[in-house]
Design an enzyme around this catalytic site. Sequence first.
Site, mmCIF file in Angstrom:
data_model
loop_
_atom_site.group_PDB
_atom_site.id
_atom_site.type_symbol
_atom_site.label_atom_id
_atom_site.label_comp_id
_atom_site.label_asym_id
_atom_site.label_seq_id
_atom_site.Cartn_x
_atom_site.Cartn_y
_atom_site.Cartn_z
ATOM 1 N N GLU A 1 0.828 -1.209 0.000
ATOM 2 C CA GLU A 1 0.000 0.000 0.000
ATOM 3 C C GLU A 1 0.860 1.256 0.000
ATOM 4 O O GLU A 1 0.524 2.253 -0.640
ATOM 5 C CB GLU A 1 -0.946 -0.021 1.204
ATOM 6 C CG GLU A 1 -2.055 -1.067 1.060
ATOM 7 C CD GLU A 1 -2.835 -1.265 2.344
ATOM 8 O OE1 GLU A 1 -2.451 -0.636 3.364
ATOM 9 O OE2 GLU A 1 -3.817 -2.038 2.341
ATOM 10 N N HIS B 1 -10.827 0.636 -0.534
ATOM 11 C CA HIS B 1 -11.229 -0.327 0.493
ATOM 12 C C HIS B 1 -12.741 -0.495 0.590
ATOM 13 O O HIS B 1 -13.234 -1.190 1.485
ATOM 14 C CB HIS B 1 -10.671 0.092 1.858
ATOM 15 C CG HIS B 1 -9.212 -0.185 2.012
ATOM 16 N ND1 HIS B 1 -8.253 0.529 1.336
ATOM 17 C CD2 HIS B 1 -8.534 -1.119 2.743
ATOM 18 C CE1 HIS B 1 -7.044 0.070 1.655
ATOM 19 N NE2 HIS B 1 -7.195 -0.932 2.494
#
Length: 291
Positions: free
Chosen positions: A165, A199
Amino acid sequence: MEQETGMSKPVAVIACATMAFLYVAILYAPTLILRLPAPSSVKEYLIRRFICATISSFMSLVFCAFLLPLRRREATYLFRVYGIRLDHLWQAVVFPLSLTCLMYAGSLVFKSLLLVDSWKEHMHLGEGNSLNCIKDILQNFLAGLSSTASNVLAWRTYVVAPLTEELVFRACMIPLLLCGGFEIYVVILLCPILFSLAHLNHWMEIYGRQNYSLLKTFMVVGLQLGYTLIFGSYASFLFIRTGMVSLAFIAGTVAFICLLCPVTQPHLYNDGTNDCECWHGYCSSNLNSKC
């Protein structure tokens, strides 16, 4: 600015949105595209995701390298653009990590005072008890470290996810947005927004856990997105200011894992545990208790 940098703002945003989409989409490639059978265990499922996250991160790094208007494209120069370098390494770890600790200063001071009080009480009980306490802490530290190292879920949470990430949503996206001519404060907010939106694939999972209540789901997702936006903005700020991938968070996570069990042992905060599993003593009146 757009003419000088050789990249327009729309191109930079589209590139970042594409990387965010691919980061999530590739996670589902084994079942939806490759038509592989469902994983037989959680370990196999997570290993598949490790591979997918690694592939998507590598693709983003290559895609970003070709898209950025760089003066040179040598590997060492690209690594520096992505914030991966060895010079000033200790400053990048110590200073941001210490700065981050200030956000939790109240909790850290409170825990430290409790530890000091607990150590004083053990010292009054005698040297033997103090040595046993130190021995227990070291044993629990090594046991916790070994358990974490062999836990595939811990690897997902504390190693693979943070590294991939950081590479995609900060190391790749921030240079693109800056080269696209965006102001720094816009970049600091835009990267976490893309990270938060990526997400939203957990929406249905959260929806099911909340007994299919839209209100509760919105509250949970809103809280998660809000925290991600705030902390992600701070991480983006660190990257822009220091020019290095946020090693502080990785170092802080490792330190947190290693110290979580040793510094929260019940006997450090309660002398009446007597090796009781429910250390609060709630079961002391239960005649059938094993404590």
